[in-house]
Design a protein around this motif. Structure first.
Motif, PDB file in Angstrom:
ATOM      1  N   MET A   1       1.161  -1.445   0.026  1.00 40.06           N
ATOM      2  CA  MET A   1      -0.022   0.125   0.096  1.00 40.06           C
ATOM      3  C   MET A   1       0.668   1.214  -0.035  1.00 40.06           C
ATOM      4  SD  MET A   1      -3.341   1.211   2.423  1.00 40.06           S
ATOM      5  CE  MET A   1      -4.027   2.716   2.612  1.00 40.06           C
ATOM      6  N   LEU A   2       0.552   2.812  -0.595  1.00 42.09           N
ATOM      7  CA  LEU A   2       1.556   3.348  -0.676  1.00 42.09           C
ATOM      8  C   LEU A   2       0.541   4.317   0.053  1.00 42.09           C
ATOM      9  CD1 LEU A   2       1.778   3.629  -4.787  1.00 42.09           C
ATOM     10  CD2 LEU A   2       3.623   2.965  -2.867  1.00 42.09           C
ATOM     11  N   ASP A   3       1.431   5.016   0.930  1.00 40.36           N
ATOM     12  CA  ASP A   3       0.875   6.061   1.684  1.00 40.36           C
ATOM     13  C   ASP A   3       1.265   7.466   1.224  1.00 40.36           C
ATOM     14  OD1 ASP A   3       0.473   4.227   3.384  1.00 40.36           O
ATOM     15  OD2 ASP A   3       2.330   4.892   5.054  1.00 40.36           O
ATOM     16  N   PRO A   4       0.280   8.775   0.937  1.00 44.86           N
ATOM     17  CA  PRO A   4       0.620   9.493   0.247  1.00 44.86           C
ATOM     18  C   PRO A   4       1.269  10.152   1.480  1.00 44.86           C
ATOM     19  CG  PRO A   4      -1.372  10.016   1.545  1.00 44.86           C
ATOM     20  CD  PRO A   4      -1.117   8.463   1.144  1.00 44.86           C
ATOM     21  N   VAL A   5       2.354  11.146   1.590  1.00 42.54           N
ATOM     22  CA  VAL A   5       3.508  11.979   2.050  1.00 42.54           C
ATOM     23  C   VAL A   5       3.789  13.457   1.464  1.00 42.54           C
ATOM     24  CG1 VAL A   5       4.053  10.095   4.060  1.00 42.54           C
ATOM     25  CG2 VAL A   5       5.704  11.019   1.576  1.00 42.54           C
ATOM     26  N   MET A   6       3.615  14.956   2.371  1.00 41.33           N
ATOM     27  CA  MET A   6       4.762  15.519   2.194  1.00 41.33           C
ATOM     28  C   MET A   6       5.771  16.009   2.747  1.00 41.33           C
ATOM     29  SD  MET A   6       2.642  19.201   1.525  1.00 41.33           S
ATOM     30  CE  MET A   6       2.262  19.552   3.535  1.00 41.33           C
ATOM     31  N   PHE A   7       7.101  16.606   1.197  1.00 42.66           N
ATOM     32  CA  PHE A   7       8.737  16.228   2.309  1.00 42.66           C
ATOM     33  C   PHE A   7       8.487  18.204   2.112  1.00 42.66           C
ATOM     34  CE2 PHE A   7      12.454  17.777   1.743  1.00 42.66           C
ATOM     35  CZ  PHE A   7      13.447  17.037   2.547  1.00 42.66           C
ATOM     36  N   THR A   8       9.094  18.332   2.824  1.00 44.88           N
ATOM     37  CA  THR A   8       9.291  19.809   3.013  1.00 44.88           C
ATOM     38  C   THR A   8      10.648  20.533   3.536  1.00 44.88           C
ATOM     39  OG1 THR A   8       6.678  20.622   3.394  1.00 44.88           O
ATOM     40  CG2 THR A   8       8.703  22.597   3.582  1.00 44.88           C
ATOM     41  N   GLY A   9      11.190  20.947   3.012  1.00 44.73           N
ATOM     42  CA  GLY A   9      12.793  21.298   3.242  1.00 44.73           C
ATOM     43  C   GLY A   9      13.589  21.950   2.374  1.00 44.73           C
ATOM     44  N   GLY A  10      14.506  22.348   2.734  1.00 38.54           N
ATOM     45  CA  GLY A  10      15.885  23.213   1.722  1.00 38.54           C
ATOM     46  C   GLY A  10      16.411  22.486   0.167  1.00 38.54           C
ATOM     47  N   VAL A  11      15.980  23.336  -1.239  1.00 43.06           N
ATOM     48  CA  VAL A  11      16.057  22.909  -1.961  1.00 43.06           C
ATOM     49  C   VAL A  11      18.078  22.095  -2.175  1.00 43.06           C
ATOM     50  CG1 VAL A  11      16.838  23.496  -4.195  1.00 43.06           C
ATOM     51  CG2 VAL A  11      15.356  25.395  -2.963  1.00 43.06           C
ATOM     52  N   TYR A  12      18.518  22.020  -1.166  1.00 42.37           N
ATOM     53  CA  TYR A  12      19.870  21.425  -1.271  1.00 42.37           C
ATOM     54  C   TYR A  12      19.617  19.980  -1.124  1.00 42.37           C
ATOM     55  CZ  TYR A  12      24.633  20.474   0.331  1.00 42.37           C
ATOM     56  OH  TYR A  12      25.747  19.633  -0.138  1.00 42.37           O
ATOM     57  N   LYS A  13      20.597  19.166  -2.029  1.00 37.98           N
ATOM     58  CA  LYS A  13      20.236  17.688  -1.557  1.00 37.98           C
ATOM     59  C   LYS A  13      18.838  17.031  -1.796  1.00 37.98           C
ATOM     60  CE  LYS A  13      24.487  16.197  -0.174  1.00 37.98           C
ATOM     61  NZ  LYS A  13      25.130  16.300   1.272  1.00 37.98           N
ATOM     62  N   HIS A  14      17.604  17.434  -2.185  1.00 37.47           N
ATOM     63  CA  HIS A  14      16.273  17.631  -2.158  1.00 37.47           C
ATOM     64  C   HIS A  14      16.373  16.369  -3.366  1.00 37.47           C
ATOM     65  CE1 HIS A  14      15.687  20.348  -5.648  1.00 37.47           C
ATOM     66  NE2 HIS A  14      14.284  19.347  -6.149  1.00 37.47           N
ATOM     67  N   ASP A  15      17.476  16.463  -4.407  1.00 36.52           N
ATOM     68  CA  ASP A  15      16.801  15.014  -4.908  1.00 36.52           C
ATOM     69  C   ASP A  15      17.567  14.204  -4.596  1.00 36.52           C
ATOM     70  OD1 ASP A  15      19.454  16.433  -4.959  1.00 36.52           O
ATOM     71  OD2 ASP A  15      20.230  15.058  -6.702  1.00 36.52           O
ATOM     72  N   LEU A  16      18.248  13.587  -3.510  1.00 35.29           N
ATOM     73  CA  LEU A  16      18.485  12.458  -2.909  1.00 35.29           C
ATOM     74  C   LEU A  16      16.987  12.233  -2.521  1.00 35.29           C
ATOM     75  CD1 LEU A  16      21.538  13.563  -0.184  1.00 35.29           C
ATOM     76  CD2 LEU A  16      21.714  12.343  -2.277  1.00 35.29           C
ATOM     77  N   VAL A  17      15.752  12.747  -1.910  1.00 36.67           N
ATOM     78  CA  VAL A  17      14.810  12.180  -1.573  1.00 36.67           C
ATOM     79  C   VAL A  17      13.924  11.633  -2.830  1.00 36.67           C
ATOM     80  CG1 VAL A  17      12.252  13.397  -0.381  1.00 36.67           C
ATOM     81  CG2 VAL A  17      14.482  13.912   0.211  1.00 36.67           C
ATOM     82  N   THR A  18      13.568  12.444  -4.212  1.00 33.56           N
ATOM     83  CA  THR A  18      12.982  11.832  -5.243  1.00 33.56           C
ATOM     84  C   THR A  18      14.015  11.031  -5.593  1.00 33.56           C
ATOM     85  OG1 THR A  18      14.384  13.182  -6.764  1.00 33.56           O
ATOM     86  CG2 THR A  18      12.374  14.569  -5.546  1.00 33.56           C
ATOM     87  N   GLU A  19      15.243   9.978  -5.699  1.00 32.36           N
ATOM     88  CA  GLU A  19      15.980   9.616  -6.392  1.00 32.36           C
ATOM     89  C   GLU A  19      15.378   8.099  -5.255  1.00 32.36           C
ATOM     90  OE1 GLU A  19      19.829  10.574  -6.278  1.00 32.36           O
ATOM     91  OE2 GLU A  19      19.867  11.549  -7.925  1.00 32.36           O
ATOM     92  N   LEU A  20      15.401   8.861  -3.681  1.00 36.24           N
ATOM     93  CA  LEU A  20      14.989   7.452  -3.009  1.00 36.24           C
ATOM     94  C   LEU A  20      13.315   6.620  -2.570  1.00 36.24           C
ATOM     95  CD1 LEU A  20      15.863   5.644  -0.329  1.00 36.24           C
ATOM     96  CD2 LEU A  20      14.941   7.615   1.471  1.00 36.24           C
ATOM     97  N   VAL A  21      12.632   7.396  -3.170  1.00 37.64           N
ATOM     98  CA  VAL A  21      11.492   7.622  -3.268  1.00 37.64           C
ATOM     99  C   VAL A  21      11.652   5.984  -4.447  1.00 37.64           C
ATOM    100  CG1 VAL A  21       9.146   8.291  -3.985  1.00 37.64           C
ATOM    101  CG2 VAL A  21      10.121   9.190  -2.351  1.00 37.64           C
ATOM    102  N   GLU A  22      12.201   6.675  -5.483  1.00 37.88           N
ATOM    103  CA  GLU A  22      11.868   5.675  -7.375  1.00 37.88           C
ATOM    104  C   GLU A  22      12.539   4.379  -7.028  1.00 37.88           C
ATOM    105  OE1 GLU A  22      13.933   8.392 -10.103  1.00 37.88           O
ATOM    106  OE2 GLU A  22      12.541   9.499  -9.895  1.00 37.88           O
ATOM    107  N   ASP A  23      13.787   4.801  -5.871  1.00 39.38           N
ATOM    108  CA  ASP A  23      14.479   3.453  -5.893  1.00 39.38           C
ATOM    109  C   ASP A  23      13.185   2.410  -5.085  1.00 39.38           C
ATOM    110  OD1 ASP A  23      16.397   4.034  -7.184  1.00 39.38           O
ATOM    111  OD2 ASP A  23      17.622   4.469  -4.893  1.00 39.38           O
ATOM    112  N   LEU A  24      12.445   2.965  -3.803  1.00 42.29           N
ATOM    113  CA  LEU A  24      11.441   2.251  -3.005  1.00 42.29           C
ATOM    114  C   LEU A  24      10.920   1.751  -3.958  1.00 42.29           C
ATOM    115  CD1 LEU A  24      11.433   4.218   0.151  1.00 42.29           C
ATOM    116  CD2 LEU A  24      13.220   2.378  -0.275  1.00 42.29           C
ATOM    117  N   GLY A  25       9.832   1.906  -4.814  1.00 42.08           N
ATOM    118  CA  GLY A  25       9.105   1.905  -5.583  1.00 42.08           C
ATOM    119  C   GLY A  25       7.679   2.809  -5.975  1.00 42.08           C
ATOM    120  N   GLY A  26       7.870   4.363  -4.625  1.00 46.60           N
ATOM    121  CA  GLY A  26       7.251   5.451  -4.547  1.00 46.60           C
ATOM    122  C   GLY A  26       6.925   6.098  -6.015  1.00 46.60           C
TER     123      GLY A  26
END
Length: 307
Positions: A1-26
């Motif tokens: 099951m996929l959980d809807p979440v919202m990430f709020t943070g600095g622009v610096y290194k936010h691409d690590l979050v998007t890459e992790l989500v894609e690697d996890l199948g999100g």
């Protein structure tokens, strides 16, 4: 099951979050970047949430559940005529949008007066294409009670708002009732008014979670975000659509903002790695909204397999 979440943070290194989500199948649903802050709306597998939470903590960001992400909400007002214009419908629609939902405002053609108000078949079908609906009524309890026939036959959860304090039991066909949101002639700026908008968002979130629970009992053959990615890849014209959101996600499908007659065969022919097409696992229909394409994914009980 996929959980809807919202990430709020600095622009610096936010691409690590998007890459992790894609690697996890999100899936990344939406990204909003300001000067020094980024807001990401995502769908993440429930069992992998601790991994994302650890990365968020490391980046000094904030991660919170966003039940409205990836959904379409209808905000209905009895009419757009002058005697119903002093209402907070615009504030409600905008506040839902800020919390991740795609909101659409609908003004009924014959919603005036408590005795003669009515909703036609087209309006009913259009509202039922959404995941939930918020009805913005006025300040008189008797009028709100008399207008329950407007939403009695709807198949999506109904949130009713109005000015007076009323019991939920008085509105048996509504999922919830939110008081202190009547007809006002100014924008919602006071703390109490913002609190009422927060109550609407919370009520809509509970309604959407009830729909998710219902869907989980007979899961969909595939997930709407996966269909969205496949359509983007195999029907490239959707990327040049003039709509600000060419593909709007629903809990049980999606709305593709391309002309139905011209593109429905291409959409139905979208192929997945498992060797099946979208037309085999979903209903591809004309939407009641303009000339768009509506996709409703079939449950596993009807297809017998998972994609």
């Amino acid at each position: 099951m996929l959980d809807p979440v919202m990430f709020t943070g600095g622009v610096y290194k936010h691409d690590l979050v998007t890459e992790l989500v894609e690697d996890l199948g999100g899936y990344l649903l939406q990204k909003n970047v300001t000067q020094s802050e980024v807001i990401l709306l995502m769908l993440v597998p429930h069992e992998d949430m601790p991994v994302l939470e650890a990365l968020t903590k490391e980046l000094k960001g904030k991660l919170e559940r966003a039940p409205l992400a990836g959904t379409e909400i209808a905000v209905v007002t009895p009419t757009l005529a002058i005697h119903h214009l002093p209402h907070p419908a615009c504030d409600v629609a905008e506040y839902l949008r800020r919390h991740g939902a795609k909101s659409n405002m609908i003004g009924m053609s014959r919603g005036v007066a408590k005795k003669i108000a009515q909703m036609d078949e087209y309006e009913t079908a259009l509202i039922n294409e959404h995941d939930a609906v918020v009805f913005t009524f006025g300040n008189f309890a008797d009028c709100i009670l008399k207008k329950e026939h407007l939403y009695r036959t709807l198949t999506v959860p109904v949130i009713v708002t109005g000015g007076p304090d009323m019991r939920k039991e008085d509105l048996p066909y509504a999922f919830e009732y939110v008081p202190n949101v009547g007809r006002i002639a100014h924008r919602s700026r006071k703390a109490t008014e913002i609190g009422s908008l927060d109550n609407i968002v919370a009520a809509v979130g509970r309604a959407l979670d009830s729909v998710r629970t219902s869907i989980s009992k007979d899961p969909l053959t595939t997930t709407p975000p996966r269909v969205m990615d496949a359509v983007r890849e195999q029907v490239p014209d959707v990327l040049i659509s003039h709509s600000p959101l060419p593909i709007a996600l629903n809990l049980n499908g999606l709305r593709i903002k391309l002309p139905y007659e011209e593109y429905h065969e291409a959409v139905a022919g979208v192929r997945f790695e498992e060797g099946v097409t979208l037309g085999e696992i979903a209903k591809v229909m004309p939407s009641r909204m303009k000339d768009y394409i509506l996709v409703r994914i079939l449950p596993v009980s009807e297809t017998g397999f998972v994609v």
